[in-house]
Design a protein around this motif. Structure first.
Motif, PDB file in Angstrom:
ATOM      1  N   ALA A 114       0.831  -1.204   0.000  1.00 26.25           N
ATOM      2  CA  ALA A 114       0.000   0.000   0.000  1.00 26.25           C
ATOM      3  C   ALA A 114       0.869   1.260   0.000  1.00 26.25           C
ATOM      4  N   PHE A 115       1.971   1.199   0.744  1.00 30.71           N
ATOM      5  CA  PHE A 115       2.906   2.323   0.808  1.00 30.71           C
ATOM      6  C   PHE A 115       3.478   2.630  -0.573  1.00 30.71           C
ATOM      7  N   LEU A 116       3.917   1.598  -1.270  1.00 36.03           N
ATOM      8  CA  LEU A 116       4.501   1.794  -2.585  1.00 36.03           C
ATOM      9  C   LEU A 116       3.453   2.302  -3.573  1.00 36.03           C
ATOM     10  N   ARG A 117       2.224   1.795  -3.444  1.00 36.24           N
ATOM     11  CA  ARG A 117       1.155   2.223  -4.359  1.00 36.24           C
ATOM     12  C   ARG A 117       0.899   3.719  -4.210  1.00 36.24           C
ATOM     13  N   ARG A 118       0.894   4.231  -2.975  1.00 40.33           N
ATOM     14  CA  ARG A 118       0.661   5.659  -2.747  1.00 40.33           C
ATOM     15  C   ARG A 118       1.776   6.509  -3.345  1.00 40.33           C
ATOM     16  N   LEU A 119       2.985   6.027  -3.232  1.00 41.03           N
ATOM     17  CA  LEU A 119       4.105   6.773  -3.810  1.00 41.03           C
ATOM     18  C   LEU A 119       3.974   6.881  -5.323  1.00 41.03           C
ATOM     19  N   ASP A 120       3.592   5.772  -5.951  1.00 37.19           N
ATOM     20  CA  ASP A 120       3.473   5.757  -7.405  1.00 37.19           C
ATOM     21  C   ASP A 120       2.327   6.652  -7.856  1.00 37.19           C
ATOM     22  N   GLU A 121       1.236   6.587  -7.127  1.00 37.58           N
ATOM     23  CA  GLU A 121       0.071   7.378  -7.517  1.00 37.58           C
ATOM     24  C   GLU A 121       0.308   8.869  -7.295  1.00 37.58           C
ATOM     25  N   ALA A 122       1.244   9.203  -6.382  1.00 39.26           N
ATOM     26  CA  ALA A 122       1.588  10.616  -6.162  1.00 39.26           C
ATOM     27  C   ALA A 122       2.544  11.122  -7.234  1.00 39.26           C
ATOM     28  N   GLY A 123       2.996  10.230  -8.112  1.00 39.92           N
ATOM     29  CA  GLY A 123       3.845  10.633  -9.233  1.00 39.92           C
ATOM     30  C   GLY A 123       5.332  10.675  -8.899  1.00 39.92           C
ATOM     31  N   LEU A 124       5.731  10.082  -7.766  1.00 39.36           N
ATOM     32  CA  LEU A 124       7.151  10.110  -7.413  1.00 39.36           C
ATOM     33  C   LEU A 124       7.979   9.372  -8.456  1.00 39.36           C
ATOM     34  N   ALA A 125       9.234   9.763  -8.585  1.00 37.27           N
ATOM     35  CA  ALA A 125      10.117   9.136  -9.563  1.00 37.27           C
ATOM     36  C   ALA A 125      10.584   7.766  -9.094  1.00 37.27           C
ATOM     37  N   GLY A 126      10.644   7.551  -7.795  1.00 37.24           N
ATOM     38  CA  GLY A 126      11.116   6.277  -7.285  1.00 37.24           C
ATOM     39  C   GLY A 126      11.397   6.358  -5.798  1.00 37.24           C
ATOM     40  N   LEU A 127      11.867   5.237  -5.250  1.00 37.65           N
ATOM     41  CA  LEU A 127      12.154   5.109  -3.825  1.00 37.65           C
ATOM     42  C   LEU A 127      13.586   4.603  -3.665  1.00 37.65           C
ATOM     43  N   MET A 128      14.383   5.315  -2.865  1.00 35.02           N
ATOM     44  CA  MET A 128      15.748   4.874  -2.568  1.00 35.02           C
ATOM     45  C   MET A 128      15.835   4.565  -1.074  1.00 35.02           C
ATOM     46  N   ILE A 129      16.214   3.323  -0.764  1.00 38.06           N
ATOM     47  CA  ILE A 129      16.325   2.881   0.626  1.00 38.06           C
ATOM     48  C   ILE A 129      17.797   2.648   0.943  1.00 38.06           C
ATOM     49  N   GLY A 130      18.245   3.163   2.085  1.00 41.16           N
ATOM     50  CA  GLY A 130      19.620   2.951   2.499  1.00 41.16           C
ATOM     51  C   GLY A 130      19.850   1.537   2.995  1.00 41.16           C
ATOM     52  N   ASP A 171       8.853  -9.635  -0.580  1.00 39.60           N
ATOM     53  CA  ASP A 171       8.712 -10.004  -1.991  1.00 39.60           C
ATOM     54  C   ASP A 171       7.467  -9.371  -2.590  1.00 39.60           C
ATOM     55  N   GLU A 172       6.407  -9.212  -1.757  1.00 38.45           N
ATOM     56  CA  GLU A 172       5.165  -8.615  -2.244  1.00 38.45           C
ATOM     57  C   GLU A 172       5.389  -7.177  -2.709  1.00 38.45           C
ATOM     58  N   MET A 173       6.189  -6.433  -1.941  1.00 35.47           N
ATOM     59  CA  MET A 173       6.463  -5.040  -2.313  1.00 35.47           C
ATOM     60  C   MET A 173       7.280  -4.982  -3.597  1.00 35.47           C
ATOM     61  N   LEU A 174       8.260  -5.875  -3.734  1.00 39.50           N
ATOM     62  CA  LEU A 174       9.093  -5.881  -4.930  1.00 39.50           C
ATOM     63  C   LEU A 174       8.283  -6.275  -6.164  1.00 39.50           C
ATOM     64  N   ARG A 175       7.330  -7.226  -5.988  1.00 38.25           N
ATOM     65  CA  ARG A 175       6.482  -7.611  -7.129  1.00 38.25           C
ATOM     66  C   ARG A 175       5.604  -6.439  -7.566  1.00 38.25           C
ATOM     67  N   GLU A 176       5.074  -5.698  -6.577  1.00 38.64           N
ATOM     68  CA  GLU A 176       4.237  -4.535  -6.891  1.00 38.64           C
ATOM     69  C   GLU A 176       5.050  -3.483  -7.650  1.00 38.64           C
ATOM     70  N   ALA A 177       6.308  -3.313  -7.240  1.00 36.16           N
ATOM     71  CA  ALA A 177       7.172  -2.348  -7.922  1.00 36.16           C
ATOM     72  C   ALA A 177       7.427  -2.773  -9.361  1.00 36.16           C
ATOM     73  N   ASN A 178       7.624  -4.066  -9.577  1.00 34.60           N
ATOM     74  CA  ASN A 178       7.856  -4.550 -10.946  1.00 34.60           C
ATOM     75  C   ASN A 178       6.609  -4.389 -11.803  1.00 34.60           C
ATOM     76  N   LEU A 179       5.434  -4.637 -11.227  1.00 34.04           N
ATOM     77  CA  LEU A 179       4.188  -4.491 -11.975  1.00 34.04           C
ATOM     78  C   LEU A 179       3.952  -3.050 -12.394  1.00 34.04           C
ATOM     79  N   ARG A 180       4.302  -2.111 -11.517  1.00 37.27           N
ATOM     80  CA  ARG A 180       4.051  -0.708 -11.777  1.00 37.27           C
ATOM     81  C   ARG A 180       5.205  -0.026 -12.524  1.00 37.27           C
ATOM     82  N   GLY A 181       6.329  -0.709 -12.618  1.00 32.63           N
ATOM     83  CA  GLY A 181       7.498  -0.039 -13.182  1.00 32.63           C
ATOM     84  C   GLY A 181       7.935   1.119 -12.299  1.00 32.63           C
ATOM     85  N   PHE A 182       7.828   0.904 -10.967  1.00 30.07           N
ATOM     86  CA  PHE A 182       8.194   1.950 -10.006  1.00 30.07           C
ATOM     87  C   PHE A 182       9.567   1.593  -9.409  1.00 30.07           C
TER      88      PHE A 182
END
Length: 470
Positions: free
Chosen positions: A71-87, A98-109
């Motif tokens: 859900a967190f990643l979906r909100r970022l994508d819908e807000a138009g962010l360019a991407g997420l960088m995690i340290g 794995d669920e978050m990574l699959r969502e990122a691959n589906l969205r191209g985020f």
């Protein structure tokens, strides 16, 4: 013609080796534009960041549960962010599901992982710089470069580290006389092969600038010219100071050899005291400038100057390992005296060191120590040397011609290791004349030229005489 602006993309960040960033998921979205990069650890970062902005986090804003991460990643994508960088910080970032990574691959985020040593401020500056025209960026960096130089306050080491951070290059400036680095600072994350380029610095003092760069991230020639000018001024100050220190040391050495202790001595040798003990190391006159510059550059508490037949270095005994390490691979040969504590013995130690150097001239060792009776036994001062000469030689210590002739005969006999033929040949006399003189020497001194104890006393007196004469 002014260069055209070019918007940075996510794949530009990933391909910048020095940033140490890799893709975890959402690789199909690497062509997304990045107008800004912002660090945020708020619970809902999508409320604080907007379109084409890259969210950078150490993981505090990322939820722990897999469903919440999706859900967190979906909100970022819908807000138009360019991407997420995690340290890459396990202590702050939750495991990425794995669920978050699959969502990122589906969205191209794009979900990116930054190295543990990657400063987010550097990423932000990289994005800002890339989205500015190249000429404007050069002017900004140039302004910052001269600001750093103007505010260095004679802190050359701090300046070169600031330049490395500003320009993303490694810097090393070498002294051509010694081959030693005058200034050096490496890239903090040099995890790939770097490209090295050499440039001559042509200020008042010649030096070589070596720049290390990441492939594809070479320093612009416009900035390079100004970097060289700033370093030329900095190196001039450093080498001028080193030359002044070397000149003072040379004067101090001359005074010590003449039996005086100038006030600059304590300044050069601080924090070492006389009671620590010293050695004199003799080396070839041809190596004088190189050794003096090396010692002065390192601001070592060592006095280097010219002697009668060689150049000399007065070294506190606890610094001997450091000076030996400094000369490794330099092809400079040293002959070292025994240890002494009385500065009145500098001249005696210098003669001893010179003899050690001469005896070791065919050796392949860089450092040869004196082996034999120490100076403290020979004579701890000129006064004791004179007492030894008078006590051992007796009438032969006088200046009358007869005394001179017998004394020189004794010394030649000792120099030639008691070989009669060699001694007679050196003196230009017959063996019978030599025999007569040796008998006279025994009669005048009360000692014999055959007993080991008497010969040892004669030898010590001979060394003391040579030291006093030197």
């Amino acid at each position: 013609m002014a260069a055209q602006s070019k918007t940075l993309r996510v794949d530009d960040i990933v391909s910048t080796t020095s940033l140490d960033v890799r893709v975890l998921a959402g690789g199909s979205g690497l062509a997304r534009d990045v107008l800004w990069a912002h660090s945020c650890e708020m619970k809902n970062p999508d409320q604080w960041l907007g379109p084409h902005e890259l969210l950078m986090t150490v993981g505090l804003c990322v939820p722990a549960a897999p469903a919440d991460q999706v859900a967190f990643l979906r909100r970022l994508d819908e807000a138009g962010l360019a991407g997420l960088m995690i340290g890459d910080h396990e202590e702050t970032a939750p495991p990425i599901s794995d669920e978050m990574l699959r969502e990122a691959n589906l969205r191209g985020f794009p979900v990116l992982l930054a190295g543990a040593q990657t400063p987010y401020a550097v990423v932000a500056r990289h994005v800002a710089a890339a989205n500015t025209s190249s000429q404007t960026l050069q002017v900004l960096k140039l302004s910052k470069l001269y600001h750093l130089a103007a505010n260095a306050n004679e802190d050359a080491e701090g300046l070169v580290h600031d330049l490395v951070a500003l320009l993303g290059i490694g810097i090393r400036v070498e002294d051509p006389i010694t081959g030693l680095p005058i200034l050096a600072a490496d890239l903090s994350r040099a995890h790939v092969d770097l490209i090295n380029r050499d440039y001559p610095l042509r200020g008042a003092h010649a030096a070589t600038l070596i720049i290390s760069e990441h492939p594809g991230e070479e320093l612009d020639s416009f900035l390079l010219v100004h970097v060289m000018k700033v370093l030329e001024v900095t190196i001039e100050h450093i080498l001028n100071a080193a030359d002044r220190r070397a000149e003072i040391a040379a004067r101090v050495m001359l005074s010590l050899l003449n039996g005086a202790q100038p006030p600059e001595f304590d300044e050069l040798l601080a924090p070492h005291s006389v009671s620590t003990g010293f050695q004199i190391a003799a080396f070839a006159v041809a190596d004088g400038d190189r050794v003096a510059r090396a010692v002065a550059l390192r601001e070592l508490p060592i006095v280097v100057g010219a002697g009668r037949t060689s150049n000399l270095a007065l070294i506190p005994i606890d610094l001997v390992p450091e000076i030996r390490k400094l000369i490794e691979g330099s092809n400079v040969r040293f002959g070292a005296s025994s240890v002494f504590t009385d500065l009145h013995d500098v001249r005696i130690a210098a003669e001893e060191a010179a003899k050690v150097l001469a005896a070791a001239q065919h050796s392949d060792r860089a450092w040869t120590e004196f082996e034999g009776t120490t100076i403290s036994v020979l004579a701890r001062s000129n006064r004791e040397a004179a007492e030894i000469i008078t006590g051992v030689l007796g009438p032969l210590a006088e200046t009358a011609s007869g005394a001179n002739r017998l004394r020189e005969t004794l010394f030649a006999y000792l120099r030639n290791d008691r070989r009669w033929n060699d001694t007679a040949n050196e003196l230009g006399i017959h063996r019978q004349t030599l025999s007569y003189r040796l008998n006279r020497i025994e009669a005048e001194t009360g000692s014999t030229v055959t007993k080991s104890s008497d010969l040892s006393a004669f030898w010590i007196a001979y060394q003391a005489w040579e030291a006093m004469r030197g």
